[in-house]
Design an enzyme around this catalytic site. Structure first.
Site, PDB file in Angstrom:
ATOM      1  N   ASP A 164      65.919 -25.422 -17.519  1.00 41.08           N
ATOM      2  CA  ASP A 164      66.070 -26.711 -17.325  1.00 41.08           C
ATOM      3  C   ASP A 164      66.996 -26.963 -15.998  1.00 41.08           C
ATOM      4  O   ASP A 164      67.589 -25.695 -15.458  1.00 41.08           O
ATOM      5  CB  ASP A 164      66.917 -27.430 -18.537  1.00 41.08           C
ATOM      6  CG  ASP A 164      67.250 -28.788 -18.473  1.00 41.08           C
ATOM      7  OD1 ASP A 164      66.427 -29.588 -17.746  1.00 41.08           O
ATOM      8  OD2 ASP A 164      68.341 -29.198 -18.886  1.00 41.08           O
ATOM      9  N   ASP A 220      69.722 -29.865 -14.970  1.00 43.63           N
ATOM     10  CA  ASP A 220      71.114 -30.411 -15.281  1.00 43.63           C
ATOM     11  C   ASP A 220      71.916 -29.631 -16.291  1.00 43.63           C
ATOM     12  O   ASP A 220      71.177 -29.363 -17.487  1.00 43.63           O
ATOM     13  CB  ASP A 220      71.128 -31.772 -15.534  1.00 43.63           C
ATOM     14  CG  ASP A 220      71.008 -32.636 -14.419  1.00 43.63           C
ATOM     15  OD1 ASP A 220      71.751 -32.558 -13.416  1.00 43.63           O
ATOM     16  OD2 ASP A 220      70.104 -33.570 -14.201  1.00 43.63           O
TER      17      ASP A 220
END
EC number: 3.1.3.99
Length: 451
Positions: A153, A155
């Site tokens: 991922d 953030d």
């Protein structure tokens, strides 16, 4: 009349990981029975050391028992009787495991790091169990078939929320190390940009370091890809591009039923979602702007403001309900995801039961992911991260889920879009970029020990 959605919101059952909570409950018993909170540290050091040793043994026995239950659950899945395992009866929400989990060995490691058995006032916590499961998954990957693909991922996993991946980030040398080992790397992010420049802005530190790294071959550099918009836009590393990335046409990576999704249906679904979002903005007087993209629509606060969690969750639930009740929503399966609600998960699994090897169903379908990727906005995306991870696997020649690891932070809270990756690969649940660094260092240590 109280609706199902309001009941689920009030109970917050979708905010709990049932397997972790169950293991935590098992560990609470020896903690309560054997901790010595009234002992004086200086006077009873020998006694406390003996108690810690005894507590460690009891915790270890529990993890050994849970490991056996997990192995039994995996054996039932392999024999086509996944719903009949003892673990499934004890934890009904438990899903598919693509590898064995070495829980006892993982507990011994984490106990040396976190001194869980020595604590007298704080019982084994959610985070303790989460990290033990991460270690067990790494051991399972290395012990069995090995690791071929790691997806991340963006953030809170590679960089802080809303920040960029700068050249001085400690995670960059770890990603370079993966590439040097011949492991493919994919960054699967909710950010849905259609051009390379935006991703270069976010990932410039990594991309520039890769360009300048003399110890990386061109073949190793080509093993980095970026999947944007959950599962909608794919870019590969390209040193000759001014932005170090080149767009990959959809026909080169789209998988199975994704190719059957009709543009007319996509447009209709996004129109309904946009209308619902605008209604929420008016009803709740939200200080937000509405943004419509090619395969997404969402709202984000104006002037870098903040929205309350209740406003975000109300918006997510309203949009999910509206899309589900629409004609196109009832005709095509979709996933409107807001945390780990039993309803949302079961609705998804009815159409897409987890499989060890993904086989697209005969009937065409479409998925929608409603998420809060940055924690302060709500976006409706076509597809989700399970499709993003599968597309990465497909792009690299069909890598098996048991050889894939997805690293992310959103497996629990509202808008937890990493949760869906569990349908496509093994996963590691981290809480910060610093934990990502620790995880990759732990992986490197395990690889060296077991080499």
């Amino acid at each position: 009349m109280t609706t199902r959605y309001r009941v689920e919101y009030a109970l917050k059952s979708h905010r709990r990981d049932q397997l972790i909570e169950w293991i935590k409950g098992l560990l609470a018993v020896p903690f309560v029975l054997h901790s010595q909170p009234t002992a004086v540290q200086e006077e009873d050091a020998t006694k406390l050391a003996a108690v810690a040793h005894d507590t460690h043994q009891r915790y270890a026995e529990i993890f050994s028992d849970v490991e056996r239950l997990l192995n039994d659950h995996i054996d039932h899945e392999l024999s086509g009787a996944a719903g009949k395992s003892k673990l499934k009866l004890l934890v009904p929400t438990v899903g598919t495991f693509f590898t064995r989990l070495y829980l006892r060995e993982a507990f011994d490691y984490q106990d040396r790091q976190r001194f869980i058995s020595r604590r007298r006032f704080v019982a084994p916590s959610f985070n303790d169990v989460r990290l033990i499961l991460n270690s067990a998954q790494l051991l399972g990957l290395v012990h069995t078939k090995g690791l071929e693909l790691v997806t991340f991922d963006g953030d809170v996993t590679l960089y802080d929320d809303g920040a960029n991946l700068n050249a001085d980030s400690p995670v960059i040398p770890r990603i370079i190390r993966l590439l040097q080992q011949g492991i493919k790397v994919g960054i699967v992010t909710a950010a849905g940009y259609t051009d390379e420049a935006k991703y270069y802005e976010r990932l410039q530190g990594l991309l520039d370091v890769m360009r300048d790294a003399s110890d990386l071959t061109d073949e190793q550099r080509s093993a980095l890809i970026v999947m944007g918009g959950e599962s909608n836009y794919l870019f590969r590393y390209d040193a000759s591009s001014p932005h170090r990335l080149t767009y990959v046409p959809r026909e080169n990576w789209v998988i199975g039923e994704m190719a059957t999704w009709e543009e007319e249906d996509i447009t209709q679904l996004l129109n309904i979602a946009e209308s619902s979002l605008r209604a929420c903005v008016a009803n709740l007087n939200l200080p937000v702007s509405v943004l419509r993209k090619d395969r997404a629509v969402g709202v984000f606060p104006k002037n870098r403001g903040r929205l309350s969690r209740e406003q975000l969750e109300e918006t997510v639930l309203v949009v999910q309900n509206t899309v589900e009740r629409s004609q196109v929503g009832s005709r095509l399966p979709f996933c409107a995801f807001n945390g780990c609600s039993p309803f949302f998960v079961s609705h998804y699994l009815r159409h897409h039961p987890p499989r060890r090897k993904y086989k697209p169903p005969i009937q065409p379908c479409m998925l929608i992911s409603i998420t809060q990727p940055g924690g302060n906005d709500v976006f409706v995306d076509i597809g989700d991260k399970s499709w993003g991870v599968r597309a990465c696997q497909q792009y690299f020649g069909g890598i098996d889920p048991s050889r894939t690891l997805h690293v992310g932070d959103q497996f629990l809270s509202a808008g937890a879009n990493d949760f869906k990756a569990r349908l496509a690969s093994t996963t590691a649940w981290i809480a910060s970029p610093a934990e990502t660094v620790q995880l990759l260092d732990e992986l490197d240590t395990i690889q060296k020990v077991l080499a």
